[in-house]
Design a protein around this motif. Structure first.
Motif, PDB file in Angstrom:
ATOM      1  N   GLU A  60      31.486  -6.058   8.987  1.00  0.00           N
ATOM      2  CA  GLU A  60      31.508  -4.652   8.560  1.00  0.00           C
ATOM      3  C   GLU A  60      30.123  -4.281   8.061  1.00  0.00           C
ATOM      4  N   ALA A  61      29.173  -4.244   8.969  1.00  0.00           N
ATOM      5  CA  ALA A  61      27.769  -4.090   8.578  1.00  0.00           C
ATOM      6  C   ALA A  61      27.467  -2.775   7.870  1.00  0.00           C
ATOM      7  N   ALA A  62      27.976  -1.671   8.377  1.00  0.00           N
ATOM      8  CA  ALA A  62      27.574  -0.362   7.855  1.00  0.00           C
ATOM      9  C   ALA A  62      27.717  -0.229   6.333  1.00  0.00           C
ATOM     10  N   PRO A  63      28.884  -0.525   5.743  1.00  0.00           N
ATOM     11  CA  PRO A  63      28.981  -0.373   4.287  1.00  0.00           C
ATOM     12  C   PRO A  63      28.083  -1.348   3.525  1.00  0.00           C
ATOM     13  N   GLN A  64      27.881  -2.517   4.075  1.00  0.00           N
ATOM     14  CA  GLN A  64      27.015  -3.501   3.410  1.00  0.00           C
ATOM     15  C   GLN A  64      25.570  -3.027   3.427  1.00  0.00           C
ATOM     16  N   LEU A  65      25.133  -2.525   4.570  1.00  0.00           N
ATOM     17  CA  LEU A  65      23.769  -2.039   4.693  1.00  0.00           C
ATOM     18  C   LEU A  65      23.535  -0.819   3.820  1.00  0.00           C
ATOM     19  N   GLU A  66      24.531   0.038   3.727  1.00  0.00           N
ATOM     20  CA  GLU A  66      24.423   1.205   2.840  1.00  0.00           C
ATOM     21  C   GLU A  66      24.288   0.754   1.387  1.00  0.00           C
ATOM     22  N   ALA A  67      25.031  -0.265   0.995  1.00  0.00           N
ATOM     23  CA  ALA A  67      24.916  -0.801  -0.368  1.00  0.00           C
ATOM     24  C   ALA A  67      23.509  -1.340  -0.618  1.00  0.00           C
ATOM     25  N   ILE A  68      22.936  -1.994   0.376  1.00  0.00           N
ATOM     26  CA  ILE A  68      21.564  -2.506   0.250  1.00  0.00           C
ATOM     27  C   ILE A  68      20.590  -1.339   0.095  1.00  0.00           C
ATOM     28  N   ARG A  69      20.768  -0.298   0.906  1.00  0.00           N
ATOM     29  CA  ARG A  69      19.902   0.886   0.811  1.00  0.00           C
ATOM     30  C   ARG A  69      19.976   1.517  -0.569  1.00  0.00           C
ATOM     31  N   ARG A  70      21.200   1.693  -1.076  1.00  0.00           N
ATOM     32  CA  ARG A  70      21.370   2.274  -2.417  1.00  0.00           C
ATOM     33  C   ARG A  70      20.736   1.388  -3.481  1.00  0.00           C
ATOM     34  N   PHE A  71      20.917   0.093  -3.349  1.00  0.00           N
ATOM     35  CA  PHE A  71      20.368  -0.843  -4.325  1.00  0.00           C
ATOM     36  C   PHE A  71      18.836  -0.785  -4.346  1.00  0.00           C
ATOM     37  N   LEU A  72      18.229  -0.765  -3.176  1.00  0.00           N
ATOM     38  CA  LEU A  72      16.761  -0.758  -3.094  1.00  0.00           C
ATOM     39  C   LEU A  72      16.152   0.606  -3.401  1.00  0.00           C
ATOM     40  N   VAL A  74      15.272   2.985  -1.421  1.00  0.00           N
ATOM     41  CA  VAL A  74      14.189   3.342  -0.501  1.00  0.00           C
ATOM     42  C   VAL A  74      14.806   3.746   0.830  1.00  0.00           C
ATOM     43  N   PRO A  75      14.104   4.568   1.594  1.00  0.00           N
ATOM     44  CA  PRO A  75      14.635   4.915   2.923  1.00  0.00           C
ATOM     45  C   PRO A  75      14.607   3.678   3.833  1.00  0.00           C
ATOM     46  N   LEU A  76      15.702   3.430   4.484  1.00  0.00           N
ATOM     47  CA  LEU A  76      15.795   2.301   5.406  1.00  0.00           C
ATOM     48  C   LEU A  76      16.386   2.785   6.719  1.00  0.00           C
ATOM     49  N   ASP A  77      16.001   2.162   7.801  1.00  0.00           N
ATOM     50  CA  ASP A  77      16.568   2.465   9.103  1.00  0.00           C
ATOM     51  C   ASP A  77      17.811   1.594   9.273  1.00  0.00           C
ATOM     52  N   LEU A  78      18.946   2.128   8.832  1.00  0.00           N
ATOM     53  CA  LEU A  78      20.189   1.357   8.861  1.00  0.00           C
ATOM     54  C   LEU A  78      20.608   0.993  10.282  1.00  0.00           C
ATOM     55  N   ASP A  79      20.318   1.862  11.241  1.00  0.00           N
ATOM     56  CA  ASP A  79      20.653   1.548  12.636  1.00  0.00           C
ATOM     57  C   ASP A  79      19.854   0.338  13.121  1.00  0.00           C
ATOM     58  N   ALA A  80      18.571   0.310  12.806  1.00  0.00           N
ATOM     59  CA  ALA A  80      17.734  -0.832  13.206  1.00  0.00           C
ATOM     60  C   ALA A  80      18.192  -2.098  12.495  1.00  0.00           C
ATOM     61  N   MET A  81      18.571  -1.961  11.239  1.00  0.00           N
ATOM     62  CA  MET A  81      19.056  -3.124  10.495  1.00  0.00           C
ATOM     63  C   MET A  81      20.320  -3.666  11.145  1.00  0.00           C
ATOM     64  N   GLU A  82      21.213  -2.760  11.520  1.00  0.00           N
ATOM     65  CA  GLU A  82      22.471  -3.203  12.140  1.00  0.00           C
ATOM     66  C   GLU A  82      22.207  -3.872  13.495  1.00  0.00           C
ATOM     67  N   ARG A  83      21.246  -3.351  14.243  1.00  0.00           N
ATOM     68  CA  ARG A  83      20.918  -3.959  15.538  1.00  0.00           C
ATOM     69  C   ARG A  83      20.321  -5.358  15.365  1.00  0.00           C
ATOM     70  N   ALA A  84      19.700  -5.619  14.222  1.00  0.00           N
ATOM     71  CA  ALA A  84      19.061  -6.916  13.978  1.00  0.00           C
ATOM     72  C   ALA A  84      20.069  -8.017  13.636  1.00  0.00           C
ATOM     73  N   ILE A  85      21.287  -7.637  13.293  1.00  0.00           N
ATOM     74  CA  ILE A  85      22.309  -8.625  12.947  1.00  0.00           C
ATOM     75  C   ILE A  85      22.746  -9.348  14.217  1.00  0.00           C
ATOM     76  N   GLN A  86      22.750 -10.672  14.161  1.00  0.00           N
ATOM     77  CA  GLN A  86      23.088 -11.479  15.332  1.00  0.00           C
ATOM     78  C   GLN A  86      24.300 -12.369  15.036  1.00  0.00           C
ATOM     79  N   PRO A  87      25.500 -11.850  15.220  1.00  0.00           N
ATOM     80  CA  PRO A  87      26.701 -12.642  14.946  1.00  0.00           C
ATOM     81  C   PRO A  87      26.756 -13.957  15.703  1.00  0.00           C
ATOM     82  N   ALA A  88      26.089 -14.061  16.836  1.00  0.00           N
ATOM     83  CA  ALA A  88      26.109 -15.314  17.604  1.00  0.00           C
ATOM     84  C   ALA A  88      25.487 -16.464  16.824  1.00  0.00           C
ATOM     85  N   LEU A  89      24.651 -16.148  15.840  1.00  0.00           N
ATOM     86  CA  LEU A  89      24.031 -17.197  15.034  1.00  0.00           C
ATOM     87  C   LEU A  89      24.970 -17.692  13.932  1.00  0.00           C
ATOM     88  N   TYR A  90      26.095 -17.020  13.757  1.00  0.00           N
ATOM     89  CA  TYR A  90      27.082 -17.400  12.737  1.00  0.00           C
ATOM     90  C   TYR A  90      27.991 -18.454  13.357  1.00  0.00           C
TER      91      TYR A  90
END
Length: 95
Positions: A60-72, A74-90
């Motif tokens: 559930e990347a979107a809410p987690q990434l939004e929490a990171i944005r709020r915590f930091l 700062v403006p973040l590219d949440l779409d780019a962050m979500e694209r960087a997640i690689q579940p295959a490495l899990y």
């Protein structure tokens, strides 16, 4: 459980064996250390901490990434962050 399995695989790949610690002893030690570290972090008045659940980021990347944005705060590219997640490495999933 996943951390232990990951450690086991890493040791196997490097040709090493694990120490003489049993799985349950390792889990107990890890849990105690995590609890101790969390308590210490929360008690520090000189910095803030955001705990992020690794599994939730993968599922559930979107809410987690939004929490990171709020915590930091700062403006973040949440779409780019979500694209960087690689579940295959899990690899060491407990599900």
């Amino acid at each position: 459980e996943e951390v232990h399995a990951s450690q086991e695989r890493m040791l196997e790949r490097s040709g090493q064996t694990h120490a003489s610690m049993s799985w349950s002893d390792f889990e107990s030690l890890l849990r105690r250390e995590l609890e101790r570290t969390r308590a210490w972090l929360v008690a520090q008045s000189n910095f803030d901490v955001l705990f992020v659940d690794h599994h939730a980021v993968l599922t559930e990347a979107a809410p987690q990434l939004e929490a990171i944005r709020r915590f930091l705060r700062v403006p973040l590219d949440l779409d780019a962050m979500e694209r960087a997640i690689q579940p295959a490495l899990y690899r060491q999933r407990s599900d």
